[in-house]
Design an enzyme around this catalytic site. Structure first.
Site, PDB file in Angstrom:
ATOM      1  N   ASP A 107       0.839  -1.193   0.000  1.00 41.99           N
ATOM      2  CA  ASP A 107       0.000   0.000   0.000  1.00 41.99           C
ATOM      3  C   ASP A 107       0.875   1.244   0.000  1.00 41.99           C
ATOM      4  O   ASP A 107       0.603   2.215   0.690  1.00 41.99           O
ATOM      5  CB  ASP A 107      -0.913  -0.029   1.242  1.00 41.99           C
ATOM      6  CG  ASP A 107      -2.017   1.021   1.156  1.00 41.99           C
ATOM      7  OD1 ASP A 107      -2.267   1.518   0.050  1.00 41.99           O
ATOM      8  OD2 ASP A 107      -2.613   1.351   2.188  1.00 41.99           O
TER       9      ASP A 107
ATOM     10  N   CYS B 238     -18.906 -13.089  -7.899  1.00 46.20           N
ATOM     11  CA  CYS B 238     -19.961 -12.303  -7.238  1.00 46.20           C
ATOM     12  C   CYS B 238     -21.330 -12.640  -7.829  1.00 46.20           C
ATOM     13  O   CYS B 238     -22.360 -12.369  -7.208  1.00 46.20           O
ATOM     14  CB  CYS B 238     -19.719 -10.806  -7.413  1.00 46.20           C
ATOM     15  SG  CYS B 238     -18.307 -10.194  -6.497  1.00 46.20           S
TER      16      CYS B 238
ATOM     17  N   CYS C 274     -25.106 -10.925  -7.305  1.00 47.50           N
ATOM     18  CA  CYS C 274     -25.244 -10.291  -5.977  1.00 47.50           C
ATOM     19  C   CYS C 274     -24.824  -8.822  -6.029  1.00 47.50           C
ATOM     20  O   CYS C 274     -23.793  -8.481  -6.592  1.00 47.50           O
ATOM     21  CB  CYS C 274     -24.374 -11.048  -4.971  1.00 47.50           C
ATOM     22  SG  CYS C 274     -24.309 -10.283  -3.344  1.00 47.50           S
TER      23      CYS C 274
ATOM     24  N   CYS D 172     -23.378  -5.311  -1.588  1.00 47.96           N
ATOM     25  CA  CYS D 172     -22.485  -4.207  -1.182  1.00 47.96           C
ATOM     26  C   CYS D 172     -22.978  -2.877  -1.760  1.00 47.96           C
ATOM     27  O   CYS D 172     -22.890  -1.828  -1.108  1.00 47.96           O
ATOM     28  CB  CYS D 172     -21.051  -4.485  -1.625  1.00 47.96           C
ATOM     29  SG  CYS D 172     -20.834  -4.764  -3.397  1.00 47.96           S
TER      30      CYS D 172
ATOM     31  N   CYS E  84     -24.360   0.280   0.911  1.00 45.64           N
ATOM     32  CA  CYS E  84     -23.410   1.361   1.189  1.00 45.64           C
ATOM     33  C   CYS E  84     -24.171   2.539   1.794  1.00 45.64           C
ATOM     34  O   CYS E  84     -25.138   3.019   1.209  1.00 45.64           O
ATOM     35  CB  CYS E  84     -22.721   1.802  -0.100  1.00 45.64           C
ATOM     36  SG  CYS E  84     -21.703   3.269   0.147  1.00 45.64           S
TER      37      CYS E  84
ATOM     38  N   CYS F  33     -17.574   8.321  -0.247  1.00 49.09           N
ATOM     39  CA  CYS F  33     -17.224   7.132   0.542  1.00 49.09           C
ATOM     40  C   CYS F  33     -16.775   7.519   1.953  1.00 49.09           C
ATOM     41  O   CYS F  33     -15.896   8.367   2.122  1.00 49.09           O
ATOM     42  CB  CYS F  33     -16.114   6.385  -0.192  1.00 49.09           C
ATOM     43  SG  CYS F  33     -15.391   5.041   0.747  1.00 49.09           S
TER      44      CYS F  33
ATOM     45  N   CYS G 159     -14.909   2.532   7.045  1.00 46.61           N
ATOM     46  CA  CYS G 159     -16.259   1.976   6.991  1.00 46.61           C
ATOM     47  C   CYS G 159     -16.138   0.571   6.448  1.00 46.61           C
ATOM     48  O   CYS G 159     -15.514   0.363   5.414  1.00 46.61           O
ATOM     49  CB  CYS G 159     -17.117   2.840   6.064  1.00 46.61           C
ATOM     50  SG  CYS G 159     -18.776   2.172   5.799  1.00 46.61           S
TER      51      CYS G 159
ATOM     52  N   CYS H 142     -19.584  -2.435   3.333  1.00 51.70           N
ATOM     53  CA  CYS H 142     -19.661  -3.216   2.094  1.00 51.70           C
ATOM     54  C   CYS H 142     -19.038  -4.600   2.271  1.00 51.70           C
ATOM     55  O   CYS H 142     -19.419  -5.553   1.599  1.00 51.70           O
ATOM     56  CB  CYS H 142     -19.039  -2.470   0.910  1.00 51.70           C
ATOM     57  SG  CYS H 142     -17.297  -2.055   1.112  1.00 51.70           S
TER      58      CYS H 142
ATOM     59  N   CYS I  24     -21.134  -8.669   2.706  1.00 53.79           N
ATOM     60  CA  CYS I  24     -20.738  -9.567   1.612  1.00 53.79           C
ATOM     61  C   CYS I  24     -20.885 -11.022   2.048  1.00 53.79           C
ATOM     62  O   CYS I  24     -20.309 -11.426   3.055  1.00 53.79           O
ATOM     63  CB  CYS I  24     -19.286  -9.296   1.229  1.00 53.79           C
ATOM     64  SG  CYS I  24     -18.649 -10.460   0.011  1.00 53.79           S
TER      65      CYS I  24
END
Length: 354
Positions: free
Chosen positions: A142, A196, A199, A202, A206, A222, A249, A252, A256
Site C-alpha cells: 500500500d 460475485c 449479488c 455491497c 453502502c 465514501c 467503513c 460493504c 458480503c
C-alpha cells in the site's frame, strides 16, 4: 543479476510460496507485469473525478500500471495476502447498533499493517537471496503507485468484488496485500475468476451510495475516504449517514456473503489496542492531543492526525443518543478547537439540542 544460469525457477517459485506461508502469509502468487486493463479502468475513474482530491492517483502517470517503469527490470511480481480479522472481537454490526460507541474499520484496530507486512516481505526477499544470491527487487505494501488489487487478482489471490475490494472464496475479504517487484523470471499463476454473480449486496448497503456502479466507488461519497484521506470538512449531506463510523467503513465487506468464510488472523499485532473494538465515542473525544499521539503510536489511525480525529468524532456524537455528558463535552471543546473542528461540533450540537 547473477541468478540466471543455474536457478531452477519452477522449483524456486514453489519454495517462495512455502517460505511465504512460514512467514505467516495465508497465500502467495505470481503476476506478470501487464496491468493495461487495470490502467484503463483507473484512467476512466480519474477522468470522472471520482478520486476527489487524492491527486497522487494520477500524478505518477503510467508508473502505476507499468511496473517496469516504477522499478526498472521488473519482469514478475510476487503477491501475498495476510488475514487481519482477530477473533473474539465485538462485531462491527453490534457496534453500529450502539450509536454511542465508536465504529472503527477492523483493519485499523491494532498495529499498522504497513510495518507488519513490510518486515515479512523483507524476510521473504532475504530467504530468496540466501537461496540464489543477489537479485533485483523492491518491496511494497500500500505504498508507492502500485495497483495492488489488480496484481493480486492476476496472481490468483482473489477477484475484484463489485465494491472494488478483493474477495477470496476461502476467506472473504478481510486481508491485506503486499508485493515484491522482481527481475526473476517466475511463471505467473492463473488469474482469479469472478464469483460475485448477480449479488449486489455491497452496492445496496453502502450508507452513502458511494458504489455508483459495479467496480466504481465515488471517493467523494465514501465514508472511508471522508474520514481518513479527506483533510477538510465532511460535507453536510453525508454527516447523518456516517452514523458512529469515525475511522473508515466496513459496511460493504460486512454484508458480503463471502465473509461468512472469514478466517481469523494468527497475527497478534492486529489484535485491538486500547479496547478500540468496543469503546465509547465520548472517551475517545476526550483524549487530549498528547493522549491521541501516545495511544495511536504504531497504529494506522495516527496518520489522520488529531484534528481529523476530533472532526470525525464530533460528527458521530451528533448522531449519538444525546446525554448531558456528550452535550457538555461538545460545548467544552468549542473554544479550544480549530475552526474546522468547531463547525462539526456546532453541527453536532444542532442535531442534539436543536
Amino acid at each position: 543479476m547473477n541468478h540466471t544460469n543455474h536457478t531452477d525457477y519452477p522449483q524456486l517459485k514453489q519454495q517462495i510460496k512455502a517460505w511465504a506461508k512460514e512467514l505467516g502469509f495465508q497465500q502467495c502468487g505470481i503476476s506478470d507485469i501487464d496491468l493495461s486493463e487495470a490502467g484503463e479502468h483507473l484512467h476512466n475513474w480519474l477522468a470522472q473525478g471520482m478520486h476527489a482530491d487524492m491527486d497522487y492517483m494520477h500524478k505518477h502517470g503510467s508508473k502505476r500500471f507499468q511496473p517496469n517503469e516504477l522499478v526498472p527490470e521488473t519482469i514478475s511480481i510476487i503477491a501475498v495476502r495476510l488475514d487481519y480479522m482477530p477473533e473474539n472481537l465485538k462485531s462491527y454490526q453490534a457496534v453500529l447498533n450502539e450509536p454511542n460507541k465508536a465504529a472503527i474499520s477492523r483493519y485499523a484496530l491494532g498495529r499498522d499493517y504497513h510495518k507488519v507486512i513490510r518486515n515479512k516481505l523483507k524476510n521473504l526477499s532475504q530467504k530468496i537471496t540466501d537461496e540464489i544470491g543477489p537479485f533485483g527487487y523492491r518491496v511494497f505494501t500500500d505504498s508507492a503507485p502500485v495497483m495492488e488489487k489488480a496484481i493480486a487478482e492476476k496472481a490468483g489471490l482473489g477477484w475484484m468484488g463489485k465494491h472494488s475490494n478483493l474477495i477470496n472464496s476461502k476467506t472473504g475479504s478481510y486481508f491485506f496485500l503486499g508485493e515484491i517487484y522482481t527481475d526473476l523470471p517466475l511463471e505467473p499463476d492463473e488469474k482469479a475468476t469472478f464469483h460475485c454473480g448477480s449479488c449486489t449486496q455491497c452496492i445496496q448497503d453502502c450508507p452513502t451510495n458511494a458504489i455508483i456502479a459495479p467496480f466504481q466507488v465515488d471517493a467523494r461519497k465514501c465514508i472511508s475516504y471522508l474520514t481518513i484521506e479527506n483533510q477538510g470538512e465532511i460535507p453536510i449531506e453525508f454527516r447523518k449517514a456516517m452514523g458512529n463510523r469515525i475511522y473508515g467503513c466496513d459496511d460493504c465487506q460486512m454484508v458480503c456473503p463471502w465473509n461468512k468464510f472469514t478466517q481469523n488472523t494468527g497475527e497478534q499485532d492486529f489484535h485491538p489496542r486500547h479496547y478500540l473494538d468496543d469503546i465509547e465515542l465520548l472517551e475517545l473525544f476526550n483524549w487530549t492531543e498528547a493522549e491521541f499521539l501516545q495511544k495511536t503510536e504504531g497504529s494506522p489511525i495516527r496518520r489522520i492526525g488529531y484534528e481529523a480525529w476530533q472532526r470525525n468524532i464530533a460528527v458521530a456524537l451528533g448522531n449519538a443518543e444525546p446525554t448531558e455528558a456528550i452535550i457538555k463535552a461538545l460545548k467544552d471543546k468549542l473554544s479550544s478547537s480549530s475552526d474546522m473542528v468547531k463547525t462539526h461540533i456546532e453541527w453536532a450540537l444542532g442535531e442534539l439540542v436543536g
